[in-house]
Design a protein around this motif. Structure first.
Motif, PDB file in Angstrom:
ATOM      1  N   ASP A 114       1.024  -1.257  -0.053  1.00 37.58           N
ATOM      2  CA  ASP A 114      -0.012   0.019  -0.042  1.00 37.58           C
ATOM      3  C   ASP A 114       0.852   1.359   0.019  1.00 37.58           C
ATOM      4  O   ASP A 114       0.863   2.005   0.978  1.00 37.58           O
ATOM      5  CB  ASP A 114      -0.978  -0.010   1.203  1.00 37.58           C
ATOM      6  N   GLY A 115       1.590   1.461  -0.783  1.00 32.20           N
ATOM      7  CA  GLY A 115       2.527   2.602  -1.236  1.00 32.20           C
ATOM      8  C   GLY A 115       3.763   2.848  -0.376  1.00 32.20           C
ATOM      9  O   GLY A 115       4.423   3.793  -0.452  1.00 32.20           O
ATOM     10  N   CYS A 116       4.042   1.710   0.354  1.00 31.18           N
ATOM     11  CA  CYS A 116       5.351   1.858   1.046  1.00 31.18           C
ATOM     12  C   CYS A 116       6.561   1.803  -0.033  1.00 31.18           C
ATOM     13  O   CYS A 116       6.586   1.490  -1.247  1.00 31.18           O
ATOM     14  CB  CYS A 116       5.333   0.348   2.012  1.00 31.18           C
ATOM     15  N   ARG A 117       7.633   2.582   0.572  1.00 33.94           N
ATOM     16  CA  ARG A 117       8.719   2.475  -0.181  1.00 33.94           C
ATOM     17  C   ARG A 117       9.278   0.980  -0.553  1.00 33.94           C
ATOM     18  O   ARG A 117       9.425   0.308   0.670  1.00 33.94           O
ATOM     19  CB  ARG A 117       9.763   3.439   0.387  1.00 33.94           C
ATOM     20  N   TRP A 118       9.980   0.750  -1.719  1.00 29.49           N
ATOM     21  CA  TRP A 118      10.777  -0.489  -1.565  1.00 29.49           C
ATOM     22  C   TRP A 118      11.916  -0.366  -2.593  1.00 29.49           C
ATOM     23  O   TRP A 118      12.014   0.396  -3.471  1.00 29.49           O
ATOM     24  CB  TRP A 118       9.934  -1.486  -2.094  1.00 29.49           C
ATOM     25  N   THR A 119      12.647  -1.492  -2.541  1.00 28.44           N
ATOM     26  CA  THR A 119      13.794  -1.730  -3.339  1.00 28.44           C
ATOM     27  C   THR A 119      13.736  -2.729  -4.406  1.00 28.44           C
ATOM     28  O   THR A 119      13.129  -3.775  -3.893  1.00 28.44           O
ATOM     29  CB  THR A 119      15.263  -2.095  -2.639  1.00 28.44           C
ATOM     30  N   PHE A 120      13.752  -2.741  -5.559  1.00 31.37           N
ATOM     31  CA  PHE A 120      14.036  -3.695  -6.459  1.00 31.37           C
ATOM     32  C   PHE A 120      15.399  -4.193  -6.325  1.00 31.37           C
ATOM     33  O   PHE A 120      16.177  -3.623  -7.008  1.00 31.37           O
ATOM     34  CB  PHE A 120      13.623  -3.197  -7.937  1.00 31.37           C
ATOM     35  N   HIS A 121      15.500  -5.503  -6.173  1.00 31.79           N
ATOM     36  CA  HIS A 121      16.909  -5.900  -5.611  1.00 31.79           C
ATOM     37  C   HIS A 121      17.461  -6.473  -6.858  1.00 31.79           C
ATOM     38  O   HIS A 121      17.039  -6.077  -8.062  1.00 31.79           O
ATOM     39  CB  HIS A 121      16.625  -7.206  -4.670  1.00 31.79           C
ATOM     40  N   ARG A 122      18.639  -7.411  -6.665  1.00 33.06           N
ATOM     41  CA  ARG A 122      19.438  -7.629  -7.853  1.00 33.06           C
ATOM     42  C   ARG A 122      18.959  -8.468  -8.850  1.00 33.06           C
ATOM     43  O   ARG A 122      19.604  -8.921  -9.993  1.00 33.06           O
ATOM     44  CB  ARG A 122      20.478  -8.126  -7.160  1.00 33.06           C
ATOM     45  N   ALA A 123      17.660  -8.823  -9.030  1.00 34.98           N
ATOM     46  CA  ALA A 123      17.000  -9.265 -10.010  1.00 34.98           C
ATOM     47  C   ALA A 123      17.377  -8.472 -11.368  1.00 34.98           C
ATOM     48  O   ALA A 123      17.417  -9.021 -12.519  1.00 34.98           O
ATOM     49  CB  ALA A 123      15.508  -9.545  -9.894  1.00 34.98           C
ATOM     50  N   ILE A 124      17.581  -7.154 -11.339  1.00 36.61           N
ATOM     51  CA  ILE A 124      17.741  -6.462 -12.279  1.00 36.61           C
ATOM     52  C   ILE A 124      19.145  -6.801 -13.126  1.00 36.61           C
ATOM     53  O   ILE A 124      19.283  -6.815 -13.995  1.00 36.61           O
ATOM     54  CB  ILE A 124      17.749  -4.767 -11.895  1.00 36.61           C
ATOM     55  N   ASP A 125      19.950  -7.413 -12.358  1.00 39.01           N
ATOM     56  CA  ASP A 125      21.260  -7.778 -12.685  1.00 39.01           C
ATOM     57  C   ASP A 125      20.982  -9.204 -13.815  1.00 39.01           C
ATOM     58  O   ASP A 125      21.940  -9.518 -14.362  1.00 39.01           O
ATOM     59  CB  ASP A 125      22.295  -7.903 -11.819  1.00 39.01           C
ATOM     60  N   ARG A 126      19.904  -9.843 -13.665  1.00 37.53           N
ATOM     61  CA  ARG A 126      19.675 -10.984 -14.400  1.00 37.53           C
ATOM     62  C   ARG A 126      18.482 -10.666 -15.293  1.00 37.53           C
ATOM     63  O   ARG A 126      18.197 -11.737 -16.085  1.00 37.53           O
ATOM     64  CB  ARG A 126      19.065 -11.926 -13.125  1.00 37.53           C
ATOM     65  N   ALA A 127      18.242  -9.484 -15.469  1.00 33.74           N
ATOM     66  CA  ALA A 127      17.118  -9.119 -16.537  1.00 33.74           C
ATOM     67  C   ALA A 127      17.617  -9.556 -17.904  1.00 33.74           C
ATOM     68  O   ALA A 127      18.961  -9.109 -18.277  1.00 33.74           O
ATOM     69  CB  ALA A 127      16.618  -7.734 -16.266  1.00 33.74           C
ATOM     70  N   ALA A 128      16.773  -9.778 -18.737  1.00 35.23           N
ATOM     71  CA  ALA A 128      17.103  -9.777 -20.214  1.00 35.23           C
ATOM     72  C   ALA A 128      17.570  -8.365 -20.596  1.00 35.23           C
ATOM     73  O   ALA A 128      18.311  -8.394 -21.540  1.00 35.23           O
ATOM     74  CB  ALA A 128      16.025 -10.351 -21.377  1.00 35.23           C
ATOM     75  N   ASP A 129      17.011  -7.236 -20.431  1.00 35.39           N
ATOM     76  CA  ASP A 129      17.449  -5.895 -20.765  1.00 35.39           C
ATOM     77  C   ASP A 129      16.942  -5.152 -19.652  1.00 35.39           C
ATOM     78  O   ASP A 129      15.882  -4.666 -19.292  1.00 35.39           O
ATOM     79  CB  ASP A 129      16.369  -5.687 -21.834  1.00 35.39           C
ATOM     80  N   ARG A 130      18.039  -4.547 -19.000  1.00 32.81           N
ATOM     81  CA  ARG A 130      17.816  -3.735 -17.744  1.00 32.81           C
ATOM     82  C   ARG A 130      17.093  -2.344 -18.141  1.00 32.81           C
ATOM     83  O   ARG A 130      16.317  -2.011 -17.190  1.00 32.81           O
ATOM     84  CB  ARG A 130      19.006  -3.873 -16.832  1.00 32.81           C
ATOM     85  N   ASP A 131      17.447  -1.992 -19.054  1.00 33.58           N
ATOM     86  CA  ASP A 131      16.913  -0.562 -19.420  1.00 33.58           C
ATOM     87  C   ASP A 131      15.547  -0.889 -19.650  1.00 33.58           C
ATOM     88  O   ASP A 131      14.601   0.063 -19.289  1.00 33.58           O
ATOM     89  CB  ASP A 131      17.648  -0.134 -20.701  1.00 33.58           C
ATOM     90  N   ALA A 132      15.071  -1.983 -20.409  1.00 33.09           N
ATOM     91  CA  ALA A 132      13.613  -2.138 -20.564  1.00 33.09           C
ATOM     92  C   ALA A 132      12.804  -2.380 -19.415  1.00 33.09           C
ATOM     93  O   ALA A 132      11.826  -1.963 -19.228  1.00 33.09           O
ATOM     94  CB  ALA A 132      13.460  -3.198 -21.625  1.00 33.09           C
ATOM     95  N   LEU A 133      13.601  -3.177 -18.259  1.00 39.34           N
ATOM     96  CA  LEU A 133      12.894  -3.410 -17.147  1.00 39.34           C
ATOM     97  C   LEU A 133      12.559  -1.938 -16.347  1.00 39.34           C
ATOM     98  O   LEU A 133      11.421  -1.983 -16.133  1.00 39.34           O
ATOM     99  CB  LEU A 133      13.692  -4.392 -16.411  1.00 39.34           C
ATOM    100  N   ARG A 134      13.599  -1.137 -16.313  1.00 38.82           N
ATOM    101  CA  ARG A 134      13.276   0.078 -15.634  1.00 38.82           C
ATOM    102  C   ARG A 134      12.099   0.890 -16.449  1.00 38.82           C
ATOM    103  O   ARG A 134      11.277   1.305 -15.470  1.00 38.82           O
ATOM    104  CB  ARG A 134      14.621   0.913 -15.709  1.00 38.82           C
ATOM    105  N   LYS A 135      12.046   0.821 -17.649  1.00 30.93           N
ATOM    106  CA  LYS A 135      11.095   1.531 -18.318  1.00 30.93           C
ATOM    107  C   LYS A 135       9.603   0.830 -18.129  1.00 30.93           C
ATOM    108  O   LYS A 135       8.879   1.670 -18.060  1.00 30.93           O
ATOM    109  CB  LYS A 135      11.202   1.915 -19.718  1.00 30.93           C
ATOM    110  N   GLU A 136       9.692  -0.366 -18.291  1.00 33.35           N
ATOM    111  CA  GLU A 136       8.402  -1.001 -18.014  1.00 33.35           C
ATOM    112  C   GLU A 136       7.706  -0.898 -16.612  1.00 33.35           C
ATOM    113  O   GLU A 136       6.659  -0.511 -16.317  1.00 33.35           O
ATOM    114  CB  GLU A 136       8.654  -2.529 -18.073  1.00 33.35           C
ATOM    115  N   LEU A 137       8.690  -0.810 -15.564  1.00 36.34           N
ATOM    116  CA  LEU A 137       8.367  -0.698 -14.288  1.00 36.34           C
ATOM    117  C   LEU A 137       7.863   0.724 -13.811  1.00 36.34           C
ATOM    118  O   LEU A 137       6.848   1.040 -13.412  1.00 36.34           O
ATOM    119  CB  LEU A 137       9.411  -0.765 -13.400  1.00 36.34           C
ATOM    120  N   ALA A 138       8.442   1.692 -14.774  1.00 39.07           N
ATOM    121  CA  ALA A 138       8.230   3.309 -14.465  1.00 39.07           C
ATOM    122  C   ALA A 138       6.700   3.527 -15.279  1.00 39.07           C
ATOM    123  O   ALA A 138       6.180   4.287 -14.478  1.00 39.07           O
ATOM    124  CB  ALA A 138       9.148   3.996 -15.098  1.00 39.07           C
ATOM    125  N   ALA A 139       6.387   2.792 -15.918  1.00 37.21           N
ATOM    126  CA  ALA A 139       5.175   2.862 -16.743  1.00 37.21           C
ATOM    127  C   ALA A 139       4.003   2.020 -16.307  1.00 37.21           C
ATOM    128  O   ALA A 139       3.001   2.144 -16.553  1.00 37.21           O
ATOM    129  CB  ALA A 139       5.396   2.558 -18.331  1.00 37.21           C
TER     130      ALA A 139
END
Length: 248
Positions: A114-139
């Motif tokens: 419910d709106g709490c702040r959170w960290t996306f952990h090192r799964a980003i380092d295993r993503a197929a495309d880290r730039d695309a991941l960031r943009k998908e989550l932002a959108a």
């Protein structure tokens, strides 16, 4: 005056938390079972840590080793119980089998917290495309509260990922879509990496094993945390490199 860099330390229980606070940590990441790289801690452990220290505390939401969400319903129940216990900040992050962010799992959990702040952990380092991941989550309309990425810049660790970290920090400074969350550097991070990272403008760092010179079977060592605190304070006091013209 230079801004104080954030130092986050992994804690497994109240003894770790007290030592980390004594050494100068700014925030804790609370987990259990480091053999699985950190899973959701019991509510009783959270309550004991919360009673022991006043530091900000991010609680891991992760049921199994790896980056698949697993049983999302059960994880949501754990998150709800931790919220009821007083948890206000979290760590999570899940990928689909093809390396994209698991938006359904993330939306389900962020609805519960419910709106709490959170960290996306090192799964980003295993993503197929880290730039695309960031943009998908932002959108993603159903995913809220994300304010930090814990990343080494590479699945192989900071030594390999340092150029990526510096480039992404430049994109954060430039205000690019998807790059608003703070970069929290962790994963194979060594004291020798700090001067270059701080000179590049990075100002948040995460340690686990480095706070335990005797290994994961031993508690956090306050002196080891203090060594990192001192090194960070020294590094952020050095003139910063310009990010203007950095490679993107």
């Amino acid at each position: 005056m230079s801004k104080r860099a954030l130092l986050e330390v992994i804690a497994l229980g109240p003894q770790d938390a007290v030592a980390a606070q004594a050494g100068g940590a700014d925030r804790l990441e609370l987990v259990t079972d480091m053999a699985a790289d950190g899973l959701t801690p019991p509510r009783a452990t959270f309550a004991a840590v919360r009673a022991a220290v006043g530091l900000p505390l991010r609680v891991m939401l992760r049921a199994t080793d790896g980056f698949a969400a697993g049983a999302v319903g059960a994880l949501c129940e754990e998150a709800e119980a931790l919220r009821a216990e007083g948890a206000e900040e979290f760590v999570l992050g899940f990928l689909t089998p093809d390396g994209r962010p698991d938006l359904a799992a993330l939306a389900a959990l962020t609805e519960v917290i419910d709106g709490c702040r959170w960290t996306f952990h090192r799964a980003i380092d295993r993503a197929a495309d880290r730039d695309a991941l960031r943009k998908e989550l932002a959108a993603a309309a159903g995913v809220t509260g994300l304010d930090t990425y814990l990343t080494a810049g590479s699945a192989q660790g900071v030594a390999e990922g340092l150029p990526t970290l510096l480039a992404e920090q430049a994109r954060t400074v430039a205000g690019e879509p998807g790059y608003a969350p703070q970069i929290l550097v962790g994963g194979g991070l060594g004291l020798g990496h700090l001067p270059a990272l701080c000179a590049g403008g990075l100002d948040a760092f995460h340690i686990g094993g480095a706070a335990r010179p005797a290994g994961w079977t031993a508690p956090v060592d306050a002196a080891a945390v203090r060594e990192w605190r001192t090194a960070l304070d020294r590094a952020v006091g050095e003139p910063r490199a310009s990010t203007r013209g950095a490679v993107r």
